[in-house]
Write a protein that holds these residues in place. Structure first.
Motif, PDB file in Angstrom:
ATOM      1  N   LEU A  39     -68.245  48.940 170.587  1.00 23.65           N
ATOM      2  CA  LEU A  39     -69.010  50.158 170.302  1.00 23.65           C
ATOM      3  C   LEU A  39     -69.010  50.456 168.806  1.00 23.65           C
ATOM      4  CD1 LEU A  39     -67.887  52.534 173.200  1.00 23.65           C
ATOM      5  CD2 LEU A  39     -70.244  51.961 172.631  1.00 23.65           C
ATOM      6  N   ASP A  40     -67.836  50.338 168.182  1.00 24.63           N
ATOM      7  CA  ASP A  40     -67.721  50.598 166.740  1.00 24.63           C
ATOM      8  C   ASP A  40     -68.584  49.636 165.933  1.00 24.63           C
ATOM      9  OD1 ASP A  40     -65.948  52.639 167.257  1.00 24.63           O
ATOM     10  OD2 ASP A  40     -64.152  51.453 166.748  1.00 24.63           O
ATOM     11  N   GLU A  41     -68.644  48.372 166.387  1.00 23.46           N
ATOM     12  CA  GLU A  41     -69.429  47.363 165.671  1.00 23.46           C
ATOM     13  C   GLU A  41     -70.897  47.367 166.083  1.00 23.46           C
ATOM     14  OE1 GLU A  41     -67.740  43.436 165.277  1.00 23.46           O
ATOM     15  OE2 GLU A  41     -65.697  44.236 165.409  1.00 23.46           O
ATOM     16  N   LYS A  42     -71.244  48.250 167.010  1.00 21.22           N
ATOM     17  CA  LYS A  42     -72.628  48.393 167.486  1.00 21.22           C
ATOM     18  C   LYS A  42     -73.193  47.071 168.003  1.00 21.22           C
ATOM     19  CE  LYS A  42     -73.644  52.303 164.453  1.00 21.22           C
ATOM     20  NZ  LYS A  42     -72.290  52.684 164.218  1.00 21.22           N
ATOM     21  N   PRO A  44     -74.447  46.079 171.420  1.00 20.08           N
ATOM     22  CA  PRO A  44     -74.761  46.595 172.764  1.00 20.08           C
ATOM     23  C   PRO A  44     -74.546  45.581 173.890  1.00 20.08           C
ATOM     24  CG  PRO A  44     -76.704  46.655 171.320  1.00 20.08           C
ATOM     25  CD  PRO A  44     -75.556  46.189 170.500  1.00 20.08           C
ATOM     26  N   VAL A  47     -70.835  45.514 174.634  1.00 17.17           N
ATOM     27  CA  VAL A  47     -70.463  46.798 175.235  1.00 17.17           C
ATOM     28  C   VAL A  47     -70.824  46.791 176.721  1.00 17.17           C
ATOM     29  CG1 VAL A  47     -70.970  49.288 175.254  1.00 17.17           C
ATOM     30  CG2 VAL A  47     -70.654  48.089 173.076  1.00 17.17           C
TER      31      VAL A  47
END
Length: 120
Positions: A39-42, A44, A47
């Motif tokens: 999530l922090d590294e975006k 998806p 995730v």
């Protein structure tokens, strides 16, 4: 993933799977923690796959998605000796894929795992 803590967590998860197999309680917590790094590294795709994986573990107490089909690795496996097709090995492969997201094959395999988990 780029984060060193995330990669250390991946190594810890893989080591725990080798030692104790699928221990749902600690495994789900570790995968949830790994998901926060994604999530922090975006990222998806990671995730989503990790969420689907821990939800699958919570619901089934094991990992029922078979390891992705690929070419046989050696002659022994061609002869039908396939030790890789176990819940632990399949989950280890999925988790290991998250370490190197620059590899297009890893991204493709993560997408395939996502599809399989969503259809399960």
């Amino acid at each position: 993933m780029e984060n060193q803590k995330a990669n250390k967590l991946v190594d810890k998860i893989l080591e725990n799977l080798d030692k104790t197999g699928i221990n749902k309680d600690t495994l789900v917590d570790d995968i949830k923690e790994l998901r926060t790094y994604a999530l922090d590294e975006k990222i998806p795709l990671v995730v989503k796959v990790l969420r689907l994986a821990y939800e699958h573990l919570e619901a089934n107490s094991t990992f029922l998605i078979p390891i992705l089909d690929d070419e046989p690795l050696d002659e022994e496996q061609e002869a039908g000796e396939n030790d890789l097709d176990t819940p632990v090995e399949s989950l280890k492969y999925l988790i290991a894929l998250t370490k190197n997201l620059n590899n297009k094959g890893n991204i493709a395999d993560l997408r395939e795992y996502k599809d399989l988990l969503m259809r399960y």
